[in-house]
Write an enzyme that holds these catalytic residues in place. Structure first.
Site, PDB file in Angstrom:
ATOM      1  N   HIS B 201       0.815  -1.223   0.000  1.00 14.39           N
ATOM      2  CA  HIS B 201       0.000   0.000   0.000  1.00 14.39           C
ATOM      3  C   HIS B 201       0.846   1.269   0.000  1.00 14.39           C
ATOM      4  CE1 HIS B 201      -3.818  -2.107   1.729  1.00 14.39           C
ATOM      5  NE2 HIS B 201      -3.717  -2.229   0.407  1.00 14.39           N
ATOM      6  N   ASP B 302      -0.598   1.932   7.234  1.00 11.09           N
ATOM      7  CA  ASP B 302       0.418   1.071   6.621  1.00 11.09           C
ATOM      8  C   ASP B 302       1.825   1.665   6.679  1.00 11.09           C
ATOM      9  OD1 ASP B 302      -1.321  -1.034   6.090  1.00 11.09           O
ATOM     10  OD2 ASP B 302      -2.123  -0.003   4.336  1.00 11.09           O
TER      11      ASP B 302
END
Lengths: 369, 367
Positions: B201, B302
């Site tokens: 991500h 993330d």
């Protein structure tokens, strides 16, 4: 007192070289155009010049000498002007060096390769090299066809420096008769910092890498691609660049101010002081499309000849440049090869292990002492 | 002991899916949300409307915003919230929790259980505590309305670990009846370093930042956004992650292997070694659009709760992580948030004063 400039040898027949040839011809100079690329020269030789479309008019500039022989190109010229991407400096300077005479002025536009050119000149037997440069190309331009070039803008502000620093003024007096837009700075350390492309191309390209590859560059690089967060990254790069310049006592201005001085953005953007506004309000850059792929000078030139030199100078000055260093690394990884391998390092300029003091002394006084 | 009464903290996609599924399967579920607005539509409808793995309207035993009421009498507490909310729940639970109630952090992503316990201790809880975690959520699901959820499937071959590790078998036996597809792995360091969201991500967001902000995310994140160059950065980041795991003696597999094992790409794409291709050929992800802005968990979670702990483990193991560090630094500049200090540091996981050997002992013993 040097003779007034009448005859100019131009090295390079790309967009910059042909545009300079056209523009300077219209100003009454005798141009001698040189390139090692025969296929670039042949169409021009056939018609004996270049067709131009520029803010100062449309027309045909007759060029008396168009040659792939460096000695012929330089014979009798008062000014030898190198117009090439930075990675070709070595090639062009090596071609010019054997024919350079003491009464000729060597002018590299754009330069911003710091001590690379003196190093190459010395490798070619010139013990006390002298040259001068601008930080940017005098034109916003393109070679649009085999015999045509388009100039969308003639710069009215160029940072100018000379090597050694003590010879800047003398060279400035000569070059400013050709380009009145040059502004005198102290030495070639001060032309390396205002190299705008090196500040903003690598971060902007990295943050748009997916879009470039997914769409083949089907968006406007500056207007669409430099969004607020991309702009903040450019601002972070710029803060590091300025810190390095400050530590080396080099005069420089913030990128947004420079961009404004060059006429690329608005007063309102200048006042905001942020890169996002500077680009979003840049009329000249608004319609410039993104490159179609990542194998492009925005990475291939502006990282190894831009970001890396800032990082090198940071190390020399003891100033950390984490944002710049991380962009260098990630640009390399995204291309799948190490951009530091052929980069403009201090080592490549013959200055491996140099101290800050010795470096500054060389810049100012040259190799003569 | 077998679990009968399950407290679910968090009524988002995962919490609602779990509440519907476990109710459907005969468990007594107490669902807690921080805000009454999240629960009101469920009360009005008389439960959660589910589709997919479970079909129908499932009346949840208790819906409450009172955390004490939610956990009273529970056999297990399941924390189903984003990583950034773990601290909040630890603080709320500290005065209420008793050692007989285990806490299942679903999902723990990277360091979820360690972080939860560390925050619990900081909030003054001194008794022993048993926790466990899965690396990702136990469901592939999405809320389709205020009181409805679509459960596409259970997550397969889901890595599960306990903290302290000495209770791993007990915890596994406890949770297995709820989620038969979990597999027990060596420790919470293994679940931590298996977090694939952090691996792909963050580079995807960084290298598409301009596209996202310019168009409000009007492109397909995986199919269009993970191009060859983005894939190369993901691969480099992944190699650093694996080197860290190896240096700590933690079993690990490549992103491609994990991605394939999770059923997210084709065998051909996995075998090609090409991460871009694996994402482009990820059928479950085909239609997934890009986030509309950078202000999104693909960065906040993330980077802050994925790459930051990866980098921490790298320092601990003396393994350089230049690609991970680069993405942390650049996204921090872009978001104007210092993730390296605000995110899940070794200190925040309670590992601040330990060397590598000390960490291995700590995750096993809990002290």
């Amino acid at each position: 007192m040097a003779a007034p400039v009448q005859s100019i040898a131009i090295f390079g027949a790309g967009g910059g070289g042909t545009s300079a040839a056209a523009h300077l011809t219209t100003l009454g100079f005798q141009i001698r155009l040189y390139s090692q690329d025969e296929s670039a020269l042949a169409p021009l030789q056939e018609i004996g010049g270049i067709e131009y479309d520029a803010p100062f008019g449309k027309g045909f500039a007759k060029i008396p000498v168009i040659t792939s022989d460096a000695a012929t190109a330089m014979a009798g010229a008062e000014l030898v002007m190198i117009v090439s991407p930075a990675h070709l400096h070595e090639k062009w300077i090596s071609a010019a060096a054997p024919h350079l005479t003491d009464d000729q002025t060597l002018f590299v536009s754009p330069g911003h390769t710091l001590m690379l050119i003196p190093h190459i000149l010395r490798a070619n037997g010139i013990k006390n090299p002298v040259f001068c440069e601008t930080a940017t190309l005098p034109y916003l331009c393109r070679r649009t066809g085999p015999t045509t070039c388009r100039i969308s803008r003639v710069s009215d502000f160029m940072v100018f420096g000379g090597f050694p620093g003590v010879a800047t003024k003398r060279q400035y007096d000569i070059v400013s008769t050709v380009y009145p837009a040059v502004k005198e700075f102290s030495n070639v350390l001060e032309t390396v910092f205002p190299y705008g492309n090196a500040i903003h191309h690598p971060p902007a390209f990295l943050c748009n890498a997916g879009r470039v590859e997914a769409t083949g560059g089907d968006f406007r690089h500056y207007y669409d691609g430099i969004t607020p967060s991309v702009g903040r990254l450019i601002d972070a790069v710029d803060r590091e660049r300025i810190a390095v310049a400050d530590a080396l006592n080099a005069k420089t201005m913030p990128f947004v101010e420079l961009f404004y001085q060059m006429g690329y953005t608005t007063e309102a953007a200048r006042e905001s002081g942020i890169a996002y506004e500077a680009f979003h309000q840049s009329e000249p850059d608004k319609w410039i499309p993104a490159p179609p792929q990542l194998e492009h000078r925005y990475f291939l030139e502006d990282v190894p000849y831009g970001h890396i030199i800032y990082s090198e100078l940071g190390r020399l000055a003891g100033v950390p440049t984490p944002t710049i260093d991380h962009i260098i690394h990630l640009a390399s990884v995204s291309l799948g090869r190490d951009l530091t391998a052929d980069a403009l390092t201090l080592e490549k300029m013959g200055l491996a292990g140099v101290t800050k003091e010795r470096f500054l002394d060389l810049l100012e006084n040259g190799f003569d002492n | 002991m077998t679990v009968q009464k399950v407290t679910i903290l968090g009524a988002g996609h995962g919490g609602c899916a779990a509440a519907a599924d476990l109710t459907a399967r005969g468990f007594e579920v107490r669902l807690h949300a921080r805000r009454e607005e999240s629960l009101a539509p469920l009360r009005e409808q008389g439960g959660i409307q589910a589709a997919g793995v479970q079909d129908g309207l499932f009346p949840v035993h208790l819906l409450t915003t009172d955390i004490e009421a939610a956990i009273t009498g529970a056999d297990i507490i399941m924390l189903v919230v984003p990583s950034v909310a773990h601290g909040f729940y630890a603080e709320a639970l500290a005065p209420l929790l008793t050692p007989d109630i285990p806490v299942f952090v679903n999902p723990g992503h990277t360091g979820g259980a360690l972080h939860f316990v560390s925050e619990l201790r900081r909030a003054g809880y001194t008794d022993p505590v048993k926790t466990c975690e899965t690396v990702t959520l136990t469901y592939i699901c999405r809320k389709t309305g205020l009181a409805s959820v679509e459960i596409f499937s259970y997550t397969k071959k889901l890595k599960f670990a306990a903290f302290p590790g000495k209770h791993a078998q007990d915890m596994f036996d406890l949770v297995k009846p709820l989620y038969p597809k979990i597999t027990l792995v060596s420790s919470v360091l293994e679940t931590a370093l298996t977090n694939i969201n952090a691996v792909f991500h963050a580079p995807g967001m960084l290298m598409n930042a301009g596209w996202i902000e310019d168009t409000g995310g009007d492109f397909l994140f995986y199919r269009e956004g993970i191009t060859p160059a983005v894939g190369r950065v993901i691969a480099e980041l992944d190699a650093e992650r694996m080197a860290v795991a190896k240096a700590l003696g933690v079993p690990t597999a490549s992103f491609l292997e994990n991605f394939y094992q999770a059923g997210l790409t084709t065998l051909e794409a996995k075998d090609s070694g090409d991460i871009s291709r694996a994402c482009v050929e990820s059928e479950p992800n085909w239609k997934i659009k890009s986030p509309p802005s950078l202000d999104h968990r693909y960065i906040h979670e993330d980077v802050g709760y994925g790459l930051v702990p990866f980098a921490g483990f790298g320092r601990l193991a003396d393994v350089p992580t230049p690609t991970i560090d680069g993405i942390i630094h650049l996204t921090s500049e872009m978001m104007d948030i210092p993730y390296a200090t605000d995110g899940l540091t070794l200190e925040a996981m309670g590992l601040g004063d330990l060397d590598a050997e000390g960490v291995l002992k700590f995750v096993e013993e809990g002290a």
